[in-house]
Design a protein around this motif. Structure first.
Motif, PDB file in Angstrom:
ATOM      1  N   ASP A  34       3.046   2.443  -0.216  1.00  0.00           N
ATOM      2  CA  ASP A  34       1.695   2.015   0.141  1.00  0.00           C
ATOM      3  C   ASP A  34       1.425   0.632  -0.412  1.00  0.00           C
ATOM      4  O   ASP A  34       1.980   0.224  -1.421  1.00  0.00           O
ATOM      5  N   THR A 219      -8.553   0.114   5.579  1.00  0.00           N
ATOM      6  CA  THR A 219      -7.538   0.637   4.674  1.00  0.00           C
ATOM      7  C   THR A 219      -7.895   0.346   3.230  1.00  0.00           C
ATOM      8  O   THR A 219      -7.669   1.177   2.337  1.00  0.00           O
ATOM      9  N   LYS A 224      -4.623   4.743   4.034  1.00  0.00           N
ATOM     10  CA  LYS A 224      -3.863   4.651   5.266  1.00  0.00           C
ATOM     11  C   LYS A 224      -4.077   5.818   6.233  1.00  0.00           C
ATOM     12  O   LYS A 224      -3.369   5.926   7.234  1.00  0.00           O
TER      13      LYS A 224
END
Length: 307
Positions: A34, A219, A224
């Motif tokens: 991420d 985001t 996400k």
């Protein structure tokens, strides 16, 4: 023989404490796959203003235009509001009974690049356009990009245009908001993102809608799980635009050619920090002070980092 406590016990206890702290940090931090999205601390003045709006039952006292929708099956009770109806320094979205705005995802503009993970692909965005409203200005900067990238630039869709009979419209430029100017978005959970005014709402749908942002901004607020067809329907997000040419970073005041969200966000932070000083509570209701805002740091991976 009497036993004695090993001298290494304090070290073991310290080790266990450190281990527990690392586990907590790991749980609060995104995995390596991420992006560690940069968020800004919510200053006390912005928090006071946010809390004031959330506790206000009546519509905003200085409505510039009303009759807009946050969701298709909702009510048209959202307005563009100002702190001053004649010479506003901020313009924001607000509803009634403490509601503000939701967050839908806009995939318009450039896609591709290292940040493109398919969450805003053509098939997932029902109203995709291959250009944003201010593409020509972006190109005029001559910085090597043809338009805003929804995965990199945290842009806000602000203002409404259209020619359908009876269609509600609002042009922020009529009140001094400039294209590609910096905006502030307050998300629930002590989070604030600086974005730019990068697109406008059209009349391609059934109703005049508000509350749309790029996938990069969404985001940063929610992670996400945000996609081109999956936004956030809570009515508790605050969008604030700033009037005047001093709110525009221009060609050299932002890293328009940045390769990721964090880099671009950092480039507009200094201007954003200056602009949010305009936001004051008390204009539309009782002044409320809360203790959840923390100034002087950033929120990364769920942890406050002091600057």
């Amino acid at each position: 023989m009497p036993t004695t406590t090993p001298t290494r016990a304090p070290t073991l206890r310290l080790g266990k404490w450190i281990h527990a702290a690392l586990l907590l940090f790991h749980a609060a931090t995104p995995t390596l796959c991420d992006s560690l999205f940069l968020l800004n601390a919510v200053p006390q003045n912005v928090n006071d203003f946010y809390q004031e709006l959330r506790e206000r039952a009546a519509p905003c006292p200085h409505s510039l235009a009303g009759g807009f929708y946050n969701i298709d099956n909702g009510t048209n009770t959202t307005s563009y509001c100002a702190n001053d109806p004649h010479r506003p320094s901020i313009i924001y979205l607000s509803g009634v009974n403490g509601t503000l705005s939701n967050m839908d995802i806009d995939c318009d503009g450039v896609q591709g690049g290292s940040q493109d993970d398919g969450r805003c692909s053509l098939g997932r965005s029902p109203d995709y356009q291959d250009a944003t409203a201010f593409q020509d200005i972006v190109q005029s900067y001559g910085v090597g990009i043809s338009d805003l990238n929804t995965y990199i630039h945290p842009y806000v869709v602000f203002g409404n245009s259209g020619s359908k009979p009876g269609w509600k419209t609002f042009d922020p430029t009529d009140y001094g908001v400039k294209p590609l100017s910096v905006m502030a978005v307050v998300c629930p959970g002590n989070k604030m993102v600086y974005g730019i005014w990068g697109d406008t709402n059209g009349d391609d749908g059934d109703k005049p809608m508000v509350g749309e942002v790029s996938i990069a901004l969404a985001t940063a607020c929610w992670g996400k799980n945000m996609t081109g067809d999956n936004g956030y329907d809570g009515m508790d997000l605050l969008y604030v635009a700033f009037t005047g040419i001093d709110a525009v970073p221009g060609k050299d005041g932002a890293d328009w050619a940045a390769k990721d969200y964090d880099t671009f966000e950092r480039s507009i932070q200094p201007l954003g920090n200056k602009l949010v000083q305009r936001i004051t509570a008390g204009a539309g209701g009782r002044r409320v002070t809360s203790s959840w805002a923390v100034a002087g740091g950033v929120l990364a991976g769920g942890l406050w980092l002091a600057l």
